[in-house]
Enzyme design. Structure first.
Site, PDB file in Angstrom:
ATOM      1  CG  ASN A  78      43.988 -75.953 -23.572  1.00  0.00           C
ATOM      2  OD1 ASN A  78      43.072 -76.228 -23.037  1.00  0.00           O
ATOM      3  ND2 ASN A  78      44.148 -76.723 -24.698  1.00  0.00           N
ATOM      4  CG  HIS A 105      42.470 -69.524 -24.568  1.00  0.00           C
ATOM      5  ND1 HIS A 105      43.188 -70.598 -24.988  1.00  0.00           N
ATOM      6  CD2 HIS A 105      41.403 -69.809 -25.673  1.00  0.00           C
ATOM      7  CE1 HIS A 105      42.810 -71.330 -25.711  1.00  0.00           C
ATOM      8  NE2 HIS A 105      41.503 -70.896 -26.219  1.00  0.00           N
ATOM      9  CG  HIS A 176      42.243 -69.846 -30.722  1.00  0.00           C
ATOM     10  ND1 HIS A 176      41.245 -70.392 -31.480  1.00  0.00           N
ATOM     11  CD2 HIS A 176      42.334 -70.762 -29.524  1.00  0.00           C
ATOM     12  CE1 HIS A 176      40.267 -71.079 -30.804  1.00  0.00           C
ATOM     13  NE2 HIS A 176      41.076 -71.211 -29.506  1.00  0.00           N
ATOM     14  CG  ASP A 235      38.034 -78.433 -27.489  1.00  0.00           C
ATOM     15  OD1 ASP A 235      39.370 -77.949 -27.587  1.00  0.00           O
ATOM     16  OD2 ASP A 235      37.317 -77.573 -26.816  1.00  0.00           O
ATOM     17  CD  GLN A 271      43.182 -78.370 -26.983  1.00  0.00           C
ATOM     18  OE1 GLN A 271      43.922 -79.095 -26.201  1.00  0.00           O
ATOM     19  NE2 GLN A 271      41.761 -78.924 -26.675  1.00  0.00           N
ATOM     20  CD  GLU A 298      43.586 -73.820 -29.942  1.00  0.00           C
ATOM     21  OE1 GLU A 298      43.748 -73.230 -29.049  1.00  0.00           O
ATOM     22  OE2 GLU A 298      42.531 -74.665 -30.210  1.00  0.00           O
TER      23      GLU A 298
END
Length: 334
Positions: A78, A105, A176, A235, A271, A298
């Site tokens: 993130n 990331h 991911h 998101d 996430q 995630e």
């Protein structure tokens, strides 16, 4: 290393290093992993004709528009606001790879872009390792990461990640994959349940706007009762109920075809990205994907936790072991 395992070449990186593809089978699942990004390239379930993830048949898309697809991202999954943080009184500037303003990331050369080393493999499991050097992407500490994928049974894909460091650092990895429970369907029509009373509102840069989470009550982020995802766009990090460190059921996704996916983890955050902004791309077997084609689930630390003392800590110190467990459990009707 099991010589009978299904291991083949998948292409070459621009510097000439070869990417390896490893196929695992067990519990009704067949999974293909790549050493590039320690990523899930393909995932199949018995009696289901289509892949369960969005992936690519060749390496090139993973070096570009699909750089995060199926990969393990980090060393900090993130976002980090302003691509900067302070730890033990020392300031660090990390790679500003998103909008030239923040770190996403782990930076341009984060774990998803690295060639992991295959340490061991069997018919049902594979262990890969990655060394991230002190100062890599601006982060302190030599970080040794170990990831084990396994197929333990009953439609379960298991991932266990550990990491150790020689200096205080920040550490949060995430798997991911973009899951696609229908062949060509839209995740907007799928039903989602999340065990979270709180979530993190974000600004236009996708950075949390508050130093404490907001309640989901009365908002479109309340998935405590399963309901369709819709097209409003997700998101966001959901602040999971239950004790961090305990392996617990935190989410369930079900498609109109009644194929379902449950998420079990020991992490504090989840996430959810519904791929609303995904551009058109070609996937496995020539499949055409656009917005809402898949969903990322995630498990992770909370975004920008390195700059938010009130958030669960994402600091890893020498002598400690970072432990991340996640299970993706698939089931067909009946």
């Amino acid at each position: 290393m099991n010589a009978s395992a299904d291991i083949t070449g998948f292409g070459y990186l621009p510097d000439g290093r070869e990417v390896t593809r490893i196929v695992l089978r067990g519990g009704g699942l067949q999974m293909a992993l790549l050493t590039h990004g320690a990523r899930v390239q393909d995932l199949r379930l018995d009696a289901v004709a289509h892949p369960l993830v969005i992936g690519a048949d060749t390496l090139d898309p993973y070096l570009g528009e699909m750089s995060y697809y199926g990969a393990i991202v980090g060393r900090f999954a993130n976002r980090i606001a302003d691509a900067a943080f302070a730890l033990d009184g020392k300031s660090y500037k990390t790679d500003a790879n998103e909008r030239d303003q923040q770190t996403l990331h782990g930076g341009t050369e984060g774990a998803s872009s690295q060639l992991w080393e295959l340490q061991s493999v069997s018919d049902t499991s594979a262990t890969l390792t990655l060394d991230l050097a002190d100062g890599h992407m601006g982060f302190p500490g030599n970080l040794l990461v170990t990831a084990t994928y396994s197929l333990p049974g009953e439609g379960t894909l298991a991932l266990d990640i550990t990491a150790v460091t020689d200096k205080p650092t920040v550490c949060s990895f995430a798997q991911h994959s973009y899951f696609a429970l229908e062949d060509g369907g839209s995740v907007a029509d799928q039903t989602l349940w999340i065990d979270a009373d709180r979530y993190l509102p974000v600004n236009d840069l996708m950075i949390p706007t508050l130093d404490a989470p907001a309640t989901v009550t009365g908002s479109r982020f309340d998935f405590r009762t399963a309901r369709p995802i819709g097209t409003a766009g997700l998101d966001h990090n959901f602040c999971l109920n239950g004790a961090e460190g305990d392996l617990r059921r935190v989410a369930r996704l079900e498609a109109p075809n009644h194929l379902s996916l449950e998420v079990v983890t020991n992490q504090p955050g989840l996430q959810i990205y519904d791929s609303a902004r995904q551009p058109h791309m070609t996937g496995l077997g020539g499949r055409q994907h656009g917005a809402f084609a898949g969903i990322a689930l995630e498990t992770q630390a909370w975004p920008d936790a390195v700059n938010r003392p009130a958030f669960p800590s994402a600091v890893l110190r020498p002598g400690e072991v970072y432990r991340h467990a996640v299970r993706y459990v698939f089931a067909t009707p009946g």
